[in-house]
Design an enzyme around this catalytic site. Structure first.
Site, PDB file in Angstrom:
ATOM      1  N   ASP A 223      -8.375   4.049 -21.906  1.00 43.62           N
ATOM      2  CA  ASP A 223      -6.981   4.517 -22.260  1.00 43.62           C
ATOM      3  C   ASP A 223      -6.192   5.183 -21.591  1.00 43.62           C
ATOM      4  O   ASP A 223      -5.268   5.951 -22.103  1.00 43.62           O
ATOM      5  CB  ASP A 223      -6.932   4.935 -23.784  1.00 43.62           C
TER       6      ASP A 223
ATOM      7  N   ASP B 113       0.497  -1.393  -0.268  1.00 39.89           N
ATOM      8  CA  ASP B 113       0.173  -0.221  -0.075  1.00 39.89           C
ATOM      9  C   ASP B 113       1.342   1.611   0.410  1.00 39.89           C
ATOM     10  O   ASP B 113       1.079   1.975   0.692  1.00 39.89           O
ATOM     11  CB  ASP B 113      -0.955   0.118   1.048  1.00 39.89           C
TER      12      ASP B 113
ATOM     13  N   HIS C 244      -3.526  -2.204  -2.446  1.00 45.17           N
ATOM     14  CA  HIS C 244      -3.529  -1.203  -2.911  1.00 45.17           C
ATOM     15  C   HIS C 244      -2.714  -1.393  -4.356  1.00 45.17           C
ATOM     16  O   HIS C 244      -2.399  -0.002  -5.140  1.00 45.17           O
ATOM     17  CB  HIS C 244      -3.810   0.458  -2.410  1.00 45.17           C
TER      18      HIS C 244
END
Length: 736
Positions: A667, A208, A241
């Protein structure tokens, strides 16, 4: 003489008695005062944590919804298939041939006007130290050096095992740090207080590193730089994360695109692959296990040590091999019918009935034919291999023609088929994780400890599990470990022991929720493996505040966030209040108010205790709920003239809308193109069984593109939602 002395002793005794009683009263008052402060702090903490975990639940639900759409949508052409891959799963982890394309950072010129830090490889300790100093004074690293550093970091990470082994024999001590979440000040403070990494001072950072804070890019650059300088003394574990799907919601994707507008997409693509290669755990002296989240009753360290970790692109979604096989078959059919790609040799059969198995073996045996994490996906076929495939395909087609013509089937001696890696290196390089592999990784990245015995699903976060003391003890005994170090949870003091001091939680992001909300901490381990905890506050402002001022400041912030949450669900609350107001008096009891709020928000908070801070006026100990909801709305009104229902909808859905916008913006350009909008709308229309033509979709996109620049930005996206919500509100009003 004697009488006077006796009187003096009597008065002295009385004074001592009064002083003793006063001390007892002061002590009692102080204890009550501290107990009230602690209760306020506990309530504040519960508010912050409940709102944080509710956001994680929303994230999981949102991605489950999109996963369902993707799994039940059949692409009609190559463009739709590519869009789905970019939208949700991106590409499979780039293989060696693709990674060579990432080296085009060498063509990126660094202008003479650039005054930030410059890197040359191999990195030296001075380079990493200069990087820390440059980031401290708010300088930014040029995109060329960012890509170069990420490329070198990936080359190093690929060589590491899933579980790193670290020994205290080679370092004086090992320092373990928890979550940083983009807070560069905490990382710099740790290095200042504990010392920079060196051969004598090893570090383990337990995941994280990114999201929520504003300096996630800088933290990654510093960590990767020191990892390359001290590969044997500096170690990184993956956290939940370090996941491109989580980054879409919690800010890291947005940060990268904001700081590197030109090369941001390339950086994000390379980062996605780097995250997949981060080790899953670290073992100190074979006795202390360091992992990000926790364990479960199914955690198998031997299994974790052997799986291909780079296959776990995201813990938010498990794309199984069955799904991958289905996509491969669809891709094979598209390649046969498509004329846009490279034409197939004339002698290859073009029939749609041609089996795909000779060209793309997909049996279970083939899938188990060894892991090939280093097999490049773009290697041209050997002429002998191509000849074998062509001959086998022609034989199959001839056999099919014989059967259709009524000739007897001729059974010939079968030639052995090439293995999976020989037949199709590309397919092997993109092998998807099994459900068991995915579950094992999710458990160690998302799980939390609990006081009760056993193991159960972590419904609060929406992923992982809760594991009890018996689960911890069983794992420690099985692998002959002393204790676990994990992170993943913010703690008021920066650390917390549980499970009879067999599990230590370390969290290194101080002031995580608000200035003064919590301390950060790290733990140092020497040869005796006795944990030495060091706490800190990186923000100097907290040192000037008293405990009461700090708790009051944090409490106000928590209540403000809670009021926003209540306001965002005003409509649902009104419906629930009316259920309790059977006589339609407009009044409900406080117990009914608390029950209604909990049934709508599901935060598990002590609502009756929070009532004085949330409800100011009562009528005969009852709440006039419509007035209370109006007061909530007044607090949230901005300067814009937006009616309450629209503002409520924006408050309730803004995070989800921003996440949806970034998912559609596959994108990462910061805009939704017409093609992205069209493909997404087809996804939704397929789910809702609505037949919409391309012309209608284009008209809808143009209507959302308010400034007519050919694409949709985030403000236009939110504005379109506001207008739709407004029209729906009018429709409901007319129906009433």
């Amino acid at each position: 003489m004697g009488s006077g002395t006796s009187t003096q002793h009597h008065f002295a005794f009385q004074n001592a008695e009064k002083a003793f009683k006063a001390a007892v009263l002061i002590q009692r008052w102080y204890r009550r005062y501290m107990a009230r402060l602690e209760m306020r702090r506990h309530c504040t903490w519960s508010i912050f944590q409940s709102i944080e975990y509710a956001g994680q639940q929303d994230q999981v639900k949102l991605h489950n919804f999109f996963s369902y759409l993707v799994d039940h949508f059949t692409p009609n052409n190559h463009n739709e298939r590519d869009f789905l891959n970019r939208m949700f799963t991106e590409e499979r982890s780039p293989q060696d041939s693709e990674m060579e394309n990432c080296r085009d950072y060498e063509s990126i010129e660094v202008p003479d006007s650039y005054t930030g830090p410059r890197l040359s490889f191999p990195l030296l300790p001075d380079h990493a130290t200069a990087l820390v100093e440059a980031f401290r004074v708010k300088q930014r690293l040029h995109a060329r050096y960012v890509l170069n550093l990420l490329y070198e970091a990936r080359k190093h990470l690929v060589q590491l095992p899933n579980i790193n082994r670290v020994s205290t024999c080679y370092s004086e001590e090992i320092t373990v740090c928890g979550d940083l979440h983009g807070q560069l000040d905490d990382l710099i403070f740790i290095f200042y207080k504990n010392g920079l990494p060196s051969p004598e001072r090893a570090y383990v950072f337990n995941g994280d590193f990114v999201d929520r804070g504003k300096d996630s890019v800088e933290i990654l650059m510093v960590l990767f730089a020191f990892m390359l300088v001290y590969p044997k003394e500096f170690h990184l574990n993956r956290g939940n994360h370090e996941d491109h799907m989580v980054n879409l919601r919690y800010g890291f994707t947005k940060e990268v695109m904001h700081k590197y507008k030109t090369h941001g997409k390339k950086i994000l693509k390379l980062l996605q692959d780097v995250f997949c290669w981060l080790p899953l755990a670290t073992l100190v002296d074979e006795k202390v296990l360091i992992l990000h989240g926790g364990v479960s009753d199914m955690t198998d360290l031997e299994f974790l040590a052997k799986l291909d970790r780079h296959k776990i692109v995201s813990t938010m979604r498990c794309k199984t091999r069955k799904e991958h096989k289905k996509q491969a078959e669809e891709k094979g059919k598209a390649n046969q019918t498509s004329s846009a790609g490279t034409p197939s040799p004339w002698f290859l059969p073009q029939s749609h009935s041609l089996p795909t198995s000779p060209l793309r073996p997909s049996t279970q045996k083939a899938h188990r034919a060894g892991r090939s994490s280093s097999v490049p996906c773009g290697v041209p076929l050997d002429p002998k291999e191509l000849s074998h495939r062509v001959r086998h395909s022609v034989d199959l087609e001839l056999e099919r023609c014989r059967q259709q013509a009524g000739f007897p089937v001729i059974k010939e001696k079968e030639e052995p088929l090439p293995s999976a890696s020989e037949a199709d290196p590309e397919a092997e390089g993109r092998r998807e994780p099994t459900q068991e592999e995915w579950r094992q990784v999710v458990d160690i990245l998302w799980s939390d400890p609990m006081a009760q015995e056993g193991c159960k699903a972590n419904t609060i976060r929406g992923g992982g599990c809760y594991f009890g003391p018996n689960v911890t003890e069983r794992l420690l005994q099985k692998y002959n470990l002393q204790f676990l170090i994990r992170s993943h949870e913010c703690k008021p003091e920066g650390y917390e022991f549980c499970h009879s001091r067999k599990v230590l939680t370390i969290f290194s992001a101080s002031n995580y929720y608000e200035v003064g909300s919590n301390r950060g901490a790290y733990v140092k381990l020497g040869p005796a493996l006795t944990p030495h905890i060091v706490q800190f506050q990186a923000n100097k402002a907290t040192h000037t505040l008293t405990m009461r001022q700090r708790i009051s400041r944090v409490g106000e912030s928590a209540l403000r966030a809670l009021r926003e949450k209540l306001f965002a669900h005003s409509s649902d609350l009104l419906v629930e209040f009316k259920k309790h107001d059977k006589d339609k008096t407009g009044l409900i009891t406080l117990s009914d108010w608390a029950a209604a709020v909990e049934s709508v928000l599901h935060l598990g908070l002590p609502w009756r205790m929070l009532r004085p801070q949330l409800v100011s006026s009562l009528t005969d100990n009852k709440l006039e709920y419509k007035s209370w909801l109006k007061n909530l709305a007044k607090e949230q009104f901005s300067h814009e003239n937006i009616q309450s229902s629209l503002l409520e909808a924006l408050y309730r859905n803004r995070s989800n809308l921003e996440t949806i916008f970034r998912i559609i913006d596959s994108d990462h350009s910061g805009f939704i193109s017409l093609d992205e909008f069209r493909q997404t709308w087809k996804l939704f229309s397929s789910h809702m069984n609505i037949d919409v033509t391309d012309d209608c979709i284009c008209d809808l996109a143009r209507s959302i593109d308010f400034n007519k620049d050919g694409h949709i930005d985030i403000n236009e996206f939110l504005e379109a939602f506001r207008l739709v919500e407004q029209s729906c509100s009018k429709g409901y009003a007319s129906d009433c």
